[in-house]
Design a protein around this motif. Structure first.
Motif, PDB file in Angstrom:
ATOM      1  N   LEU A  24       0.840  -1.204   0.000  1.00  0.00           N
ATOM      2  CA  LEU A  24       0.000   0.000   0.000  1.00  0.00           C
ATOM      3  C   LEU A  24       0.874   1.253   0.000  1.00  0.00           C
ATOM      4  O   LEU A  24       0.631   2.188  -0.772  1.00  0.00           O
ATOM      5  CB  LEU A  24      -0.906  -0.031   1.227  1.00  0.00           C
ATOM      6  CG  LEU A  24      -2.077   0.913   1.272  1.00  0.00           C
ATOM      7  CD1 LEU A  24      -2.999   0.714   0.079  1.00  0.00           C
ATOM      8  CD2 LEU A  24      -2.840   0.730   2.561  1.00  0.00           C
ATOM      9  N   ASP A  25       1.917   1.255   0.825  1.00  0.00           N
ATOM     10  CA  ASP A  25       2.832   2.403   0.876  1.00  0.00           C
ATOM     11  C   ASP A  25       3.584   2.591  -0.436  1.00  0.00           C
ATOM     12  O   ASP A  25       3.973   3.709  -0.773  1.00  0.00           O
ATOM     13  CB  ASP A  25       3.832   2.231   2.024  1.00  0.00           C
ATOM     14  CG  ASP A  25       3.192   2.417   3.388  1.00  0.00           C
ATOM     15  OD1 ASP A  25       2.064   2.956   3.456  1.00  0.00           O
ATOM     16  OD2 ASP A  25       3.821   2.009   4.389  1.00  0.00           O
ATOM     17  N   GLY A  27       2.289   2.339  -3.260  1.00  0.00           N
ATOM     18  CA  GLY A  27       1.338   2.791  -4.266  1.00  0.00           C
ATOM     19  C   GLY A  27       0.634   1.661  -4.989  1.00  0.00           C
ATOM     20  O   GLY A  27      -0.073   1.897  -5.963  1.00  0.00           O
ATOM     21  N   ARG A  29      -2.000  -1.782  -5.095  1.00  0.00           N
ATOM     22  CA  ARG A  29      -3.304  -2.143  -4.545  1.00  0.00           C
ATOM     23  C   ARG A  29      -3.231  -3.592  -4.061  1.00  0.00           C
ATOM     24  O   ARG A  29      -3.457  -4.521  -4.835  1.00  0.00           O
ATOM     25  CB  ARG A  29      -4.367  -1.977  -5.626  1.00  0.00           C
ATOM     26  CG  ARG A  29      -5.757  -2.107  -5.097  1.00  0.00           C
ATOM     27  CD  ARG A  29      -6.779  -1.781  -6.166  1.00  0.00           C
ATOM     28  NE  ARG A  29      -8.081  -1.849  -5.559  1.00  0.00           N
ATOM     29  CZ  ARG A  29      -9.077  -1.057  -5.836  1.00  0.00           C
ATOM     30  NH1 ARG A  29      -8.925  -0.129  -6.754  1.00  0.00           N
ATOM     31  NH2 ARG A  29     -10.223  -1.178  -5.232  1.00  0.00           N
ATOM     32  N   PRO A  57      -4.675   2.570  -2.616  1.00  0.00           N
ATOM     33  CA  PRO A  57      -3.803   3.613  -2.110  1.00  0.00           C
ATOM     34  C   PRO A  57      -4.437   4.980  -2.321  1.00  0.00           C
ATOM     35  O   PRO A  57      -5.186   5.193  -3.278  1.00  0.00           O
ATOM     36  CB  PRO A  57      -2.521   3.472  -2.910  1.00  0.00           C
ATOM     37  CG  PRO A  57      -2.867   2.630  -4.086  1.00  0.00           C
ATOM     38  CD  PRO A  57      -4.110   1.886  -3.771  1.00  0.00           C
ATOM     39  N   GLN A  58      -4.104   5.912  -1.451  1.00  0.00           N
ATOM     40  CA  GLN A  58      -4.705   7.248  -1.577  1.00  0.00           C
ATOM     41  C   GLN A  58      -3.686   8.250  -2.019  1.00  0.00           C
ATOM     42  O   GLN A  58      -2.579   8.258  -1.763  1.00  0.00           O
ATOM     43  CB  GLN A  58      -5.288   7.665  -0.245  1.00  0.00           C
ATOM     44  CG  GLN A  58      -6.452   6.775   0.088  1.00  0.00           C
ATOM     45  CD  GLN A  58      -7.371   7.401   1.118  1.00  0.00           C
ATOM     46  OE1 GLN A  58      -7.384   8.611   1.290  1.00  0.00           O
ATOM     47  NE2 GLN A  58      -8.128   6.593   1.782  1.00  0.00           N
TER      48      GLN A  58
END
Length: 58
Positions: A24-25, A27, A29, A57-58
């Motif tokens: 996730l960190d 980038g 999914r 990821p946001q």
């Protein structure tokens, strides 16, 4: 089995949490299985399922 009354659901990640967070960190999914066991209030298993979960990821 049929469960009457209160039930308890217990979920377990199918991958190490640190691995999922690292993807996730980065980038990505991550997808991961979550095993869920449903049991009566006194601990007798009645059903189980596996859900494939993903995070965006946001």
């Amino acid at each position: 089995k049929l469960a009457l009354g209160p039930v308890r659901a217990t979920a377990r990640l199918g991958r190490p949490p640190a691995e999922v967070v690292a993807e996730l960190d980065a980038g990505k999914r991550p997808e991961f299985p979550v095993q869920v066991e449903i049991s009566t209030d006194d601990g007798v298993p009645t059903s189980e399922m596996t859900v494939i979960w993903t995070l965006r990821p946001q």
